[in-house]
Design a protein around this motif. Structure first.
Motif, PDB file in Angstrom:
ATOM      1  N   TYR A  95       0.833  -1.205   0.000  1.00 18.56           N
ATOM      2  CA  TYR A  95       0.000   0.000   0.000  1.00 18.56           C
ATOM      3  C   TYR A  95       0.870   1.258   0.000  1.00 18.56           C
ATOM      4  O   TYR A  95       0.484   2.292  -0.535  1.00 18.56           O
ATOM      5  N   ARG A  96       2.057   1.121   0.617  1.00 21.40           N
ATOM      6  CA  ARG A  96       2.968   2.273   0.565  1.00 21.40           C
ATOM      7  C   ARG A  96       3.432   2.505  -0.872  1.00 21.40           C
ATOM      8  O   ARG A  96       3.464   3.634  -1.350  1.00 21.40           O
ATOM      9  N   SER A  97       3.733   1.408  -1.557  1.00 18.50           N
ATOM     10  CA  SER A  97       4.164   1.608  -2.953  1.00 18.50           C
ATOM     11  C   SER A  97       2.989   2.044  -3.836  1.00 18.50           C
ATOM     12  O   SER A  97       3.162   2.790  -4.796  1.00 18.50           O
ATOM     13  N   LEU A  98       1.781   1.612  -3.468  1.00 23.07           N
ATOM     14  CA  LEU A  98       0.597   2.094  -4.213  1.00 23.07           C
ATOM     15  C   LEU A  98       0.466   3.612  -4.035  1.00 23.07           C
ATOM     16  O   LEU A  98       0.211   4.354  -4.990  1.00 23.07           O
ATOM     17  N   GLU A  99       0.675   4.048  -2.813  1.00 17.08           N
ATOM     18  CA  GLU A  99       0.555   5.484  -2.553  1.00 17.08           C
ATOM     19  C   GLU A  99       1.583   6.264  -3.376  1.00 17.08           C
ATOM     20  O   GLU A  99       1.293   7.329  -3.916  1.00 17.08           O
ATOM     21  N   LYS A 100       2.788   5.689  -3.460  1.00 20.01           N
ATOM     22  CA  LYS A 100       3.850   6.337  -4.244  1.00 20.01           C
ATOM     23  C   LYS A 100       3.419   6.476  -5.696  1.00 20.01           C
ATOM     24  O   LYS A 100       3.592   7.514  -6.335  1.00 20.01           O
ATOM     25  N   LYS A 101       2.857   5.371  -6.203  1.00 24.41           N
ATOM     26  CA  LYS A 101       2.400   5.390  -7.594  1.00 24.41           C
ATOM     27  C   LYS A 101       1.344   6.484  -7.791  1.00 24.41           C
ATOM     28  O   LYS A 101       1.379   7.245  -8.759  1.00 24.41           O
ATOM     29  N   ILE A 102       0.431   6.567  -6.833  1.00 26.03           N
ATOM     30  CA  ILE A 102      -0.634   7.574  -6.916  1.00 26.03           C
ATOM     31  C   ILE A 102      -0.035   8.983  -6.889  1.00 26.03           C
ATOM     32  O   ILE A 102      -0.408   9.853  -7.678  1.00 26.03           O
ATOM     33  N   LYS A 103       0.915   9.187  -5.978  1.00 27.55           N
ATOM     34  CA  LYS A 103       1.563  10.513  -5.872  1.00 27.55           C
ATOM     35  C   LYS A 103       2.249  10.863  -7.194  1.00 27.55           C
ATOM     36  O   LYS A 103       2.191  12.006  -7.656  1.00 27.55           O
ATOM     37  N   GLY A 104       2.885   9.833  -7.790  1.00 28.31           N
ATOM     38  CA  GLY A 104       3.570  10.044  -9.074  1.00 28.31           C
ATOM     39  C   GLY A 104       2.578  10.504 -10.140  1.00 28.31           C
ATOM     40  O   GLY A 104       2.845  11.458 -10.895  1.00 28.31           O
ATOM     41  N   ILE A 105       1.412   9.863 -10.206  1.00 31.73           N
ATOM     42  CA  ILE A 105       0.395  10.242 -11.201  1.00 31.73           C
ATOM     43  C   ILE A 105      -0.073  11.672 -10.923  1.00 31.73           C
ATOM     44  O   ILE A 105      -0.189  12.493 -11.830  1.00 31.73           O
ATOM     45  N   GLU A 106      -0.297  11.962  -9.635  1.00 32.69           N
ATOM     46  CA  GLU A 106      -0.774  13.302  -9.288  1.00 32.69           C
ATOM     47  C   GLU A 106       0.260  14.360  -9.656  1.00 32.69           C
ATOM     48  O   GLU A 106      -0.085  15.417 -10.178  1.00 32.69           O
ATOM     49  N   SER A 107       1.524  14.032  -9.402  1.00 33.46           N
ATOM     50  CA  SER A 107       2.500  15.097  -9.662  1.00 33.46           C
ATOM     51  C   SER A 107       2.680  15.293 -11.163  1.00 33.46           C
ATOM     52  O   SER A 107       2.840  16.424 -11.628  1.00 33.46           O
ATOM     53  N   SER A 108       2.585  14.216 -11.964  1.00 35.06           N
ATOM     54  CA  SER A 108       2.706  14.503 -13.403  1.00 35.06           C
ATOM     55  C   SER A 108       1.445  15.177 -13.948  1.00 35.06           C
ATOM     56  O   SER A 108       1.496  15.879 -14.963  1.00 35.06           O
ATOM     57  N   ALA A 109       0.293  14.972 -13.259  1.00 34.02           N
ATOM     58  CA  ALA A 109      -0.920  15.684 -13.700  1.00 34.02           C
ATOM     59  C   ALA A 109      -0.914  17.115 -13.172  1.00 34.02           C
ATOM     60  O   ALA A 109      -1.689  17.963 -13.628  1.00 34.02           O
ATOM     61  N   GLY A 110      -0.065  17.374 -12.171  1.00 38.70           N
ATOM     62  CA  GLY A 110       0.010  18.720 -11.604  1.00 38.70           C
ATOM     63  C   GLY A 110      -1.207  19.059 -10.761  1.00 38.70           C
ATOM     64  O   GLY A 110      -1.550  20.219 -10.588  1.00 38.70           O
ATOM     65  N   ARG A 111      -1.905  18.037 -10.226  1.00 38.87           N
ATOM     66  CA  ARG A 111      -3.079  18.310  -9.385  1.00 38.87           C
ATOM     67  C   ARG A 111      -3.347  17.101  -8.481  1.00 38.87           C
ATOM     68  O   ARG A 111      -2.916  15.986  -8.776  1.00 38.87           O
ATOM     69  N   GLU A 112      -4.072  17.359  -7.411  1.00 37.77           N
ATOM     70  CA  GLU A 112      -4.534  16.235  -6.583  1.00 37.77           C
ATOM     71  C   GLU A 112      -5.743  15.611  -7.276  1.00 37.77           C
ATOM     72  O   GLU A 112      -6.503  16.316  -7.941  1.00 37.77           O
ATOM     73  N   MET A 113      -5.877  14.311  -7.119  1.00 36.80           N
ATOM     74  CA  MET A 113      -6.979  13.627  -7.803  1.00 36.80           C
ATOM     75  C   MET A 113      -7.782  12.798  -6.821  1.00 36.80           C
ATOM     76  O   MET A 113      -7.226  12.246  -5.874  1.00 36.80           O
ATOM     77  N   GLN A 114      -9.081  12.681  -7.071  1.00 36.65           N
ATOM     78  CA  GLN A 114      -9.866  11.823  -6.171  1.00 36.65           C
ATOM     79  C   GLN A 114      -9.489  10.359  -6.397  1.00 36.65           C
ATOM     80  O   GLN A 114      -9.132   9.946  -7.513  1.00 36.65           O
ATOM     81  N   LEU A 115      -9.546   9.586  -5.321  1.00 30.80           N
ATOM     82  CA  LEU A 115      -9.216   8.163  -5.390  1.00 30.80           C
ATOM     83  C   LEU A 115     -10.491   7.359  -5.190  1.00 30.80           C
ATOM     84  O   LEU A 115     -11.235   7.597  -4.239  1.00 30.80           O
TER      85      LEU A 115
END
Ligand code: BG6
Length: 499
Positions: A95-115
């Motif tokens: 789940y920690r690595s899942l969170e990292k993946k999510i953060k990576g997607i958010e940072s390349s999108a330049g925004r926070e995203m709903q999960l």
């Protein structure tokens, strides 16, 4: 109906439901321009699979199961947003690595995203997933400082009252109820959504929708398929858990509920819960007019082909006492319904696939056209055909043209296919969209699932203690066991012929 930028995480990504329903549903939402402008899918599963391979699987599932054909332009848009994450459902590290993946997607999108977390795994891992989503902080993910995580939970939601309560507690420790979407895919069906419209957008039904006018209500959810390759799951479940406790009871509550004060989700769900709470406990003693019947199929003929009985199916133990058919009589103890029986039945390997709700009205006083050779007078019946051949039929009595006065029942039909065409969205399209948007109307609230289990758990316990005693039989391809006919006969009713 646009949803905010979303990352959808499907737990159980290599499962059947993901391939047959979830991915095709997402694709069809895309075709209708209903996917969020920024949308990512993360498949989560135990099996290690590369992103590329998962994309290929997703594409194949669209090609095989989507109701509309592949669209290359749309696929080109969606494909790069599809990812895969593998690991054990109970491993904190994953789940920690899942969170990292999510953060990576958010940072390349330049925004926070709903999960949106979609739990579509076997029920044994529901709890570890929910606990880990909580422990990792993913369940309290924020978007612009506001709660930005949701969880969709597939069936089965518990296997009795106690396990459903426990699951609700685990959910409650990690999520707020407003973040939770418990699925019953019957609520996503067009015809089921239409129940509220039929009842409350018309003025003619509500005045007669009560004990003064209604003789009985019959709800049939019949399937022609057997248990197929799902023997292992099904034998632990049975018709009552698999269909009655959830799908059939949902139909009942929408038919029987009081008008809600508004269309907001809580008003509707409050009324559904009230109905469930008003149902009397069932009489269970088989020696004394029990309200319940159970049976399993034996071999029989279906569309000219001999099919095996339940005990001969794959992965079914020889000493199984699991029912593949259940029928029951429910009485709702409230002002509207006191004294009106609601008959429910559902089974596998029945003659035909049909789900329908029949509201059978009382007969007119037999003064002018009482039943005789000349006067064939049927109960007026409103039949809501949930599937297939979706529609509504009103049965009335008519004069047969001719010089003599004779009567005959006739049908007035409304059919979706004729009126609206046949390209109706699938249940999962509507449900995934609603969850992304945050509309929980078509999802089950925690207290609702417990109210339904509260009613059904004593039935399950009684059947368990009886074992095979009282378990009836019906030939595959028939309409069920003779006991089900007797159940209605005892109360002066008979099952209507569906269709
Ligand atoms: C599922 C049951 O919930 O519903 C299956 O687990 C059943 O056993 C299915 O076949 C029926 O759904 P539908 O949409 O085909 O009526």
């Amino acid at each position: 109906r646009g949803a905010a930028p979303t990352i959808l995480v499907i737990f159980g990504a290599s499962g059947d439901l993901t391939a047959r329903k979830l991915i095709p549903a997402l694709f069809n939402l895309g075709l209708d321009s209903l996917l969020p402008s920024d949308f990512h899918l993360i498949g989560f599963g135990r099996k290690p699979i590369e992103d590329e391979a998962f994309r290929k699987i997703a594409r194949e599932s669209i090609e095989e199961f989507s109701r509309r054909p592949m669209d290359e332009e749309l696929w080109g848009d969606i494909e790069p947003g599809i990812h895969y994450h593998s690991g054990g459902y109970d491993e904190a590290e994953v789940y920690r690595s899942l969170e990292k993946k999510i953060k990576g997607i958010e940072s390349s999108a330049g925004r926070e995203m709903q999960l949106v977390f979609y739990i579509s795994t076997p029920p044994t891992v529901f709890e570890p997933i929910i606990e880990n989503l909580g422990a990792s902080g993913l369940s309290t993910h924020l978007v612009d400082g506001k709660p930005g995580a949701k969880v969709i939970i597939e069936k089965p939601f518990g296997r009795d009252l106690e396990s459903a309560r426990r699951l609700n507690q685990v959910i409650g420790r990690n999520f707020d109820e407003s973040q939770v979407y418990r699925i019953d895919h019957y609520l996503g069906k067009e015809t089921v959504q239409n129940l509220l419209v039929a009842r409350f957008a018309n003025a003619i039904f509500e005045p007669i929708w009560n004990r003064e006018f209604v003789d009985c209500v019959q709800i049939t959810v019949a399937e022609s398929v057997g248990v197929g390759s799902r023997g292992g799951y099904y034998d632990e479940s049975g018709a009552l858990r698999d269909m009655i406790q959830n799908h059939t009871m949902q139909l009942l509550s929408l038919i029987a509920m009081e008008p809600p004060v508004s269309l907001d989700p809580e008003s509707i769900r409050d009324e559904k819960v009230k109905v469930l709470k008003g149902i009397q406990p069932l009489a269970l003693d088989p020696a004394d007019k029990a309200d319940v019947v159970r049976a399993r199929y034996t071999e029989g003929l279906m569309s000219g082909k001999q099919v095996p009985g339940y005990l001969q199916e794959k992965n079914i133990p020889g000493d199984s006492s699991t029912e593949t058919y259940a029928a029951m009589r429910l009485m709702i103890n409230n002002w509207r319904w006191k004294g009106v029986p609601f008959y429910l039945r559902s089974g596998k390997r029945l003659a035909r696939r049909v789900s329908e709700i029949a509201i059978q009205f009382k007969r007119p006083p037999g003064i002018l056209f009482s039943e005789s050779k000349k006067y064939d007078v049927a109960h007026n019946t409103l039949v809501i055909q949930v599937q297939p051949d979706e529609g509504m039929t009103l049965l009335t009595n008519s004069k047969v043209p001719g010089l003599e006065t004779r009567t005959q029942p006739v049908k007035m039909h409304f059919r979706y296919a004729a009126t609206f065409g046949s390209n109706t969205p699938e249940a999962y399209e509507r449900l995934i969209l609603d969850a992304m948007i945050g509309d929980s109307t078509l999802f089950i609230r925690g207290d609702e699932t417990e109210a339904s289990w509260k009613l059904m758990t004593p039935v399950l316990e009684s059947w368990k203690s009886l074992g095979q005693h009282g378990l009836g039989a019906y030939a595959a391809g028939s309409w069920g066991p003779a006991e089900a006919e007797r159940l209605l006969g005892m109360h002066g009713h008979e099952w209507r012929q569906t269709g």
